[in-house]
Design a protein around this motif. Structure first.
Motif, PDB file in Angstrom:
ATOM      1  N   GLN A 142       0.917  -1.215  -0.042  1.00 40.42           N
ATOM      2  CA  GLN A 142       0.066   0.013  -0.390  1.00 40.42           C
ATOM      3  C   GLN A 142       0.875   1.367  -0.130  1.00 40.42           C
ATOM      4  O   GLN A 142       2.062   1.142   0.448  1.00 40.42           O
ATOM      5  N   VAL A 143       0.418   2.294  -0.325  1.00 30.98           N
ATOM      6  CA  VAL A 143       1.030   3.614  -0.188  1.00 30.98           C
ATOM      7  C   VAL A 143       0.117   4.457   0.817  1.00 30.98           C
ATOM      8  O   VAL A 143      -1.260   4.396   0.503  1.00 30.98           O
ATOM      9  N   LEU A 144       0.846   5.116   1.603  1.00 29.80           N
ATOM     10  CA  LEU A 144      -0.154   5.811   2.643  1.00 29.80           C
ATOM     11  C   LEU A 144       0.150   7.111   2.465  1.00 29.80           C
ATOM     12  O   LEU A 144       1.384   7.458   2.209  1.00 29.80           O
ATOM     13  N   PHE A 145      -0.756   7.794   2.214  1.00 31.93           N
ATOM     14  CA  PHE A 145      -0.504   9.391   2.068  1.00 31.93           C
ATOM     15  C   PHE A 145      -1.860  10.054   2.994  1.00 31.93           C
ATOM     16  O   PHE A 145      -2.729   9.866   3.194  1.00 31.93           O
ATOM     17  N   THR A 146      -0.898  11.257   3.429  1.00 32.32           N
ATOM     18  CA  THR A 146      -1.785  12.189   4.298  1.00 32.32           C
ATOM     19  C   THR A 146      -2.189  13.635   3.463  1.00 32.32           C
ATOM     20  O   THR A 146      -1.226  13.937   2.770  1.00 32.32           O
ATOM     21  N   ARG A 147      -3.512  13.971   3.454  1.00 35.34           N
ATOM     22  CA  ARG A 147      -3.799  15.071   2.676  1.00 35.34           C
ATOM     23  C   ARG A 147      -3.246  16.317   3.577  1.00 35.34           C
ATOM     24  O   ARG A 147      -2.693  16.064   4.610  1.00 35.34           O
ATOM     25  N   LEU A 189      -5.216   5.370   2.401  1.00 31.52           N
ATOM     26  CA  LEU A 189      -4.344   4.299   1.841  1.00 31.52           C
ATOM     27  C   LEU A 189      -4.813   4.013   0.508  1.00 31.52           C
ATOM     28  O   LEU A 189      -5.843   4.098   0.013  1.00 31.52           O
ATOM     29  N   ILE A 240      -2.586   7.468  -6.346  1.00 30.94           N
ATOM     30  CA  ILE A 240      -1.120   7.675  -5.888  1.00 30.94           C
ATOM     31  C   ILE A 240      -0.486   8.783  -6.888  1.00 30.94           C
ATOM     32  O   ILE A 240       0.108   9.886  -6.444  1.00 30.94           O
ATOM     33  N   ALA A 296      -1.721  12.077  -5.887  1.00 29.78           N
ATOM     34  CA  ALA A 296      -1.465  12.801  -4.593  1.00 29.78           C
ATOM     35  C   ALA A 296       0.145  13.070  -4.724  1.00 29.78           C
ATOM     36  O   ALA A 296       0.703  13.683  -3.770  1.00 29.78           O
ATOM     37  N   LEU A 297       0.809  12.900  -5.751  1.00 30.68           N
ATOM     38  CA  LEU A 297       2.291  13.113  -5.662  1.00 30.68           C
ATOM     39  C   LEU A 297       2.522  14.761  -5.861  1.00 30.68           C
ATOM     40  O   LEU A 297       3.469  15.092  -5.670  1.00 30.68           O
ATOM     41  N   ASP A 343       2.142  -3.765   5.106  1.00 27.89           N
ATOM     42  CA  ASP A 343       1.761  -3.689   3.437  1.00 27.89           C
ATOM     43  C   ASP A 343       2.396  -2.317   3.207  1.00 27.89           C
ATOM     44  O   ASP A 343       2.313  -2.115   1.752  1.00 27.89           O
ATOM     45  N   TYR A 392       5.196   2.707   1.117  1.00 20.31           N
ATOM     46  CA  TYR A 392       5.429   4.148   0.605  1.00 20.31           C
ATOM     47  C   TYR A 392       4.649   5.114   1.209  1.00 20.31           C
ATOM     48  O   TYR A 392       3.266   4.951   1.339  1.00 20.31           O
ATOM     49  N   ILE A 413       3.294   9.117   1.486  1.00 17.84           N
ATOM     50  CA  ILE A 413       3.472  10.310   0.629  1.00 17.84           C
ATOM     51  C   ILE A 413       2.796  11.423   1.338  1.00 17.84           C
ATOM     52  O   ILE A 413       1.376  11.034   1.895  1.00 17.84           O
ATOM     53  N   ASP A 424       1.369  15.214   2.095  1.00 20.01           N
ATOM     54  CA  ASP A 424       1.147  16.397   1.371  1.00 20.01           C
ATOM     55  C   ASP A 424       1.340  17.359   2.610  1.00 20.01           C
ATOM     56  O   ASP A 424       0.813  17.602   3.562  1.00 20.01           O
TER      57      ASP A 424
END
Lengths: 564, 567
Positions: free
Chosen positions: A33-38, A45, A52, A55-56, B558, B561, B563, B565
């Motif tokens: 998974q890729v976890l990203f925070t806004r 997730l 993804i 979000a970059l 799992d 990566y 990211i 913001d």
């Protein structure tokens, strides 16, 4: 206002390498998974390529153009964004190597770099021309026979024989999709749940696509995310869940049908007329309220749903009349309720939400309304699952459309990039709805076919333009299965040799992929490559800030360049 | 004009588990939570940088929200655990420690993440199905005919929170009260769907814990104590009215539009007249108790009191629901219409109760009611607030037993027993399972070891005083060896196992928990033993904690990566 600030040379291979590195982490069965925070701090997730990439917040205008292409492509097919990036990167690499090895002779440039760039452009053009001319035939001849066809009838047949659900193609297609989006652990469970949901909503009279469209439109109102429970607690409940609690005590209805009414405005009059004495006005509003409630009571209504918050007086009067009130119900839910409530319903209290169960006795609605409860340990996960569900439904729509409509306009909306000769796609002879086992089968088969083609061409000594490019494309294609089996090179070779022998026996456990989606993907990638390579300079301009942002300005100048 | 700022590119972290900063933070979090686990836990003081309120606690529901991290990876785990706690109230620390241990051990084992995830999922299914079996060796059936096990369950929860600072008899007293309050909220004879009542908790500071008590009915705080009328003359049952709207004569909730005030018209007195009109009707209908959620106009109060009516104002929204349930009244929010007779509620008896500085009016229900009031006393505010949290959790856990009348052995015995079961079971089925999971047998067994050691590390976390954790080789229960005891005097000083079901005897064999032992099938002894367990854990909460912890660990493994913001 705009001034030339800086010229820089664009190196597609190295920029794409960065994108590829991110995408690789979540690619294939071994990906995660890729976890990203806004910017709001909310966590999300995802394994979805489009999310993804979005979000970059990429800065380079051409990288942004690539992302744009990917997004356009994946809105059409609902999938394939990660493969897009992988193929693109590997094609660029192949072209680069080919160009640096044999600089094109017919151009004379003053620097080696420029010569290489020209060769690369030339190669890309040839690739695109080759793909548009011969790829569909090649796929139809060499790849499609290895797949099988599914249609909506298969999907409906499944409803009658739930015993065969497990080994069914549709579920496999879904399982493969959920495997890619959510990971291996829960894909079987979730795809089963999706199939069940689709079966429940299948109308007997209406077209199947109607049910799918309905589900797609009403999905926000149809699912309930519940965090704090394990994912395996997710289930379907019959009826609709309204995401509000009762504002007044809920009566025990003992599964008897009750009548309900929906309000969108305030029950209590809220505007004063000039000249009203305040005390008289409030006395009058209360009297009128009493009349309304008494009228509702005489109609036998016992449930009131309201889109807005009502005053305390309204609630108190409703309680006295033994009616229960649900306030602040969202628009989506009310519209769904309005569509479903041709029938009687009864109420239960469920998990602090109102749960409406509809009676199935009425003949007008053949579908069995039900809503989905998605459980997960955290909000991030329930969101992710909800999104995956939502994306799975359009994917099904794409599939079913392909099955039911004539194939001439199947591929018309595949205009992912700005290319002129897309009309040639109409002569596509690919059978719609054709699927092939996932796990690199398509790539292996096409690779094999392309190599065979290049061999036969070179054997007959034909100076067809397909000779170098087909080989180039073939090796670029291999990058996809290489990544799928990245953890064990042995398995890669094993699968490759198995697929090189044309046989109908494939690994079935990896799921299925649509051949026409793959074909569209290839074309989209090739178009993207061409447009990338035709750009040689990026101009960064600065604009005084008014309505346009900096990014927009530099984007425009890039387009100008690209059209040169 | 809005300010246009260029969006800065996102902050990326590749392979978060390989990142030293993140692994250090995970380790720190694990150490922190581990030290809060169990009855001998170390307490934590939480205070903010602006000199606010200081909280002393060891419970996850207070501690975890106070921990904030800039690292989304940590927050992901934290929110999962908090969501579990908000649903089940118990086993938050268990879930957190187990989850963090799983992540750390899996990382250390060097297994591929996907293999770890698959093995974890498989073992979780194995554990859940074992725990749900009838003959599960670490489960106790709860018998509602006797309150013994319920009190044990309540006491295990209460004594696992040392920040309450309770002595042994005090803990027992509170446990009994918690069970009594729980039983009062269960309706006795209502057919069909059962809806549980409510316990209203009132905190009184400065008194001994042993003065805490449970009362059926409702105690309403009367701050001014003005209504000290004599209650003897009140006829039985007492008629009461409940107002949900403000009776202060204000003009709220009027709507939009122009207000035109005519000269010479006194709006205020008009409204007051209207209120007094209401008062007259109440007096005429022989109401003796007048309760309002909000403020009552002083003139109206005076009028009502002069007619011998007890007025209670500003009871607040939280107490409205139990009041409605207790009295059967319907809240009135209209001022201009006649109060319908069925809106009135009834109370059997009224009396005054004095608890320290608090004067309270005790409303007793007419028939059977599911409302009760728990008065909690403690010496100071910090301990009291922790005690209140613990009592609410206990009530929730006791309620969960209604759905699933079972409990698990406490004191670390469930964890060691489960670990022994999983080891034994998976050793026997290793070849088949490994091929189903798509990994080699060695990988599978390594994954099993990771899972079992993580489970055992939870049992070990109960020990804070340098003692050793042991496991016996028959029942696989958890034993604690104090730090200063020599190994030859072991069996004398061991006494009982963690849950108190197994007694030490010369024939028993033990082994240290962190050493490898040859796997065996743990023998169940519940049923044939007359001894009652001394420590019990909630079954539902533990099962869910096990699932949530494993799923969260799988998720964390799992994530490849991150990211961020940063705009």
């Amino acid at each position: 206002m705009t001034g030339l600030q800086q010229r820089e040379h664009w190196r597609p291979t190295c920029s794409m390498g960065v994108l590829e590195a991110v995408i690789l982490r979540s690619f294939g069965p071994e990906g995660g998974q890729v976890l990203f925070t806004r910017d709001t701090g909310q966590a999300m997730l995802s394994r979805s390529g489009t999310r993804i990439l979005r979000a970059l917040h990429l800065e380079h205008p051409l990288a942004r153009m690539v992302v744009e292409c990917v997004l356009k492509h994946s809105t059409v097919t609902g999938d394939g964004s990660k493969t897009f990036i992988l193929l693109l990167a590997s094609l660029l690499r192949e072209i680069h190597t080919a160009a640096s090895k044999e600089p094109h002779v017919s151009y004379s440039y003053n620097s080696l770099e420029a010569t290489e760039a020209a060769t690369a452009r030339h190669l890309a053009d040839k690739l695109l021309a080759f793909a548009l001319k011969e790829l569909d035939d090649l796929i139809a001849m060499e790849v499609a026979p290895h797949g099988c066809c599914i249609s909506w009838e298969d999907f409906s047949a499944e409803t009658h024989s739930p015993a065969h659900t497990n080994n069914h193609v549709v579920q496999k297609l879904l399982a493969s999709f959920f495997h890619m989006r959510l990971g291996y652990v829960h894909c079987a469970f979730i795809s089963e749940l999706t199939c069940e949901l689709l079966n429940h909503w299948k109308c007997i009279d209406a077209l199947p696509s109607f049910a799918l469209q309905f589900l797609k439109n009403n999905f926000p109102a149809l699912h309930t995310p519940v965090s704090g429970f394990p994912i395996t607690s997710s289930r379907l409940v019959e009826g609709q869940v309204i995401h509000r609690d009762f504002a007044t005590p809920c009566p025990q209805t003992d599964h008897q049908p009750v009548k309900a009414v929906v309000f969108t405005g305030y029950l209590q009059p809220r505007s004063l007329n000039t000249g009203d004495v305040i005390v008289h006005f409030s006395a009058w509003t209360e009297r009128s309220l009493k009349c309304i409630i008494a009228h509702l009571q005489s109609l036998g209504i016992s449930v009131l749903l309201s889109a807005v918050k009502q005053s305390a007086a309204v609630l108190a009067l409703a309680t006295q009349a033994e009616m229960c009130f649900v306030e602040c119900v969202s628009e989506d839910e009310l519209s769904l309720f309005a569509q479903l409530s041709l029938v009687n319903k009864h109420l239960l209290l469920f998990n602090r939400y109102v749960h409406v169960a509809f009676h199935n006795s009425e003949e007008r609605v053949k579908a069995k309304p039900c809503s989905l409860i998605i459980c997960g340990p955290g909000e991030g996960q329930t969101d992710q699952y909800a999104c995956a569900f939502q994306d799975a439904i359009p994917k099904r729509t794409v599939q079913s459309n392909k099955c039911t409509s004539s194939y001439t306009h199947n591929l018309t909306d595949s205009s992912t990039c700005t290319s002129s000769n897309l009309h040639s796609l109409h002569k596509c002879v690919l059978q719609p709805g054709c699927v092939i086992p996932a796990g690199g089968t398509f790539e292996f088969l096409l690779n094999h076919a392309l190599l065979k083609l290049s061999h036969s061409c070179s054997a007959s000594n034909d100076t067809n333009i397909g000779i170098p490019v087909s080989r180039l494309l073939a090796s670029a294609l291999l990058s996809v299965p290489k990544q799928i089996y990245s953890h064990s090179p042995g398995q890669f070779l094993q699968t490759r040799t198995r697929n090189d022998m044309p046989s109908k026996v494939f690994r079935q456990d990896l799921g299925l992929e649509s051949v026409s989606c793959k074909y569209q993907l290839l074309l989209a990638v090739l178009q993207c490559v061409t447009s990338l390579l035709w750009v040689d300079t990026v101009l960064r301009t600065h604009t005084a800030l008014h309505t346009q942002s900096l990014a927009d300005a530099s984007w425009e100048s890039t387009e100008d360049e690209a059209e040169d | 004009m809005s300010r246009l700022v260029k969006k800065s590119p996102s902050l990326c972290t590749d392979r978060p588990l390989d990142n030293t900063d993140i692994s250090n933070k995970l380790n720190l979090l694990r150490q922190l939570l581990k030290s809060c686990f169990g009855p001998t836990a170390r307490l934590k003081q939480v205070h903010n940088n602006i000199g606010g309120h200081v909280v002393t606690t060891s419970s996850s529901s207070v501690l975890l929200p106070a921990i904030s991290s800039s690292q989304p990876f940590i927050n992901l785990i934290k929110t999962s655990i908090l969501n579990h706690v908000s649903r089940f109230s118990d086993c938050g620390l268990f879930a957190a420690i187990f989850c963090l241990a799983l992540i750390e051990q899996a990382k250390r084992s060097g297994l591929r993440e996907n293999v770890s995830i698959r093995v974890n999922k498989h073992l979780l299914a194995l554990c859940s199905s074992y725990l749900q079996q009838e003959d599960c060796g670490c489960k106790v059936k709860l018998d509602f005919c006797s309150s013994h096990n319920l009190i044990t369950l309540a006491r295990s929860i209460i004594s696992s929170k040392p920040a309450c600072v309770l002595t042994e008899p005090e803990a027992l007293h509170i446990s009994k009260l918690a069970v009594q309050a729980f039983l009062l909220t269960v309706p006795c004879n209502s057919p069909g769907t059962v809806s549980l009542g409510k316990t209203v908790t009132v905190c009184v500071e400065g008194y001994s814990v042993l003065t805490s008590a449970v009362f059926p009915g409702l105690l309403v705080d009367i701050p001014d104590g003005l209504c000290l009328n004599k209650f003897d003359h009140l006829s039985n049952p007492i008629q009461m009215v409940l107002f949900g709207a403000s009776l202060a004569g204000d003009l709220s909730d009027l709507g939009d539009g122009m207000i035109e005030v005519h000269a010479g018209v006194d709006t205020e007195s008009q409204i007051l007249d209207q209120l007094l009109e209401l008062g007259k009707q109440v007096v005429k209908d022989e109401v003796k108790l007048f309760v309002c959620q909000k403020v009552v106009h002083p003139v109206l109060q005076e009028y009502l009191r002069s007619h011998g009516i007890i007025v209670v104002e500003r009871v607040g929204i939280t107490i409205m629901e139990p009041l409605i349930q207790l009295t059967g009244a319907q809240p009135v929010a209209t001022l201009h219409t006649k109060i319908p007779s069925k809106a009135y509620g009834k109370v059997r008896e009224l009396s005054m109760k004095q608890f320290g500085s608090k004067t309270m009016l005790h409303l007793q229900p007419l028939g059977e009611s599911v409302i009760c009031t728990l008065i909690l006393c403690h010496r100071n505010e910090t301990m009291l607030s922790e005690l209140k949290v613990v009592c609410q959790k206990t009530e929730h856990v006791l309620r969960l037993t209604l759905r699933e009348p079972s409990a698990l052995l406490g004191g670390g015995c469930t964890e060691t027993h489960l670990a022994a079961y999983v080891r034994h079971k998976s050793k026997n089925e290793a070849p088949e399972t490994a091929s189903v999971l798509g990994c080699s047998q060695t990988e599978y067994l390594l994954g099993v070891e990771v899972f079992c050691q993580s489970l055992e590390s939870v049992a070990r976390a109960l020990q804070h005083d340098g003692g050793n954790s042991l496991v016996d080789l028959t029942h696989a229960h958890h034993w604690t060896l104090p730090a200063d005891v020599l190994e030859e005097h072991m069996e004398d000083s061991l006494g009982f196992c963690g849950c108190g079901l197994v007694e030490s005897s010369p024939s028993r064999r033990w082994i240290f928990l962190d050493t490898k032992y040859t796997e065996f099938s743990p023998v169940a002894l519940v049923g044939d033993s007359p001894v009652q367990p001394r420590v019990l854990d909630s079954f539902t909460a533990t099962l869910s904690a096990l699932q949530v912890a494993t799923e969260t660990a799988n998720l964390a493994l799992d994530v490849r990566y991150i990211i961020q913001d940063v705009n």
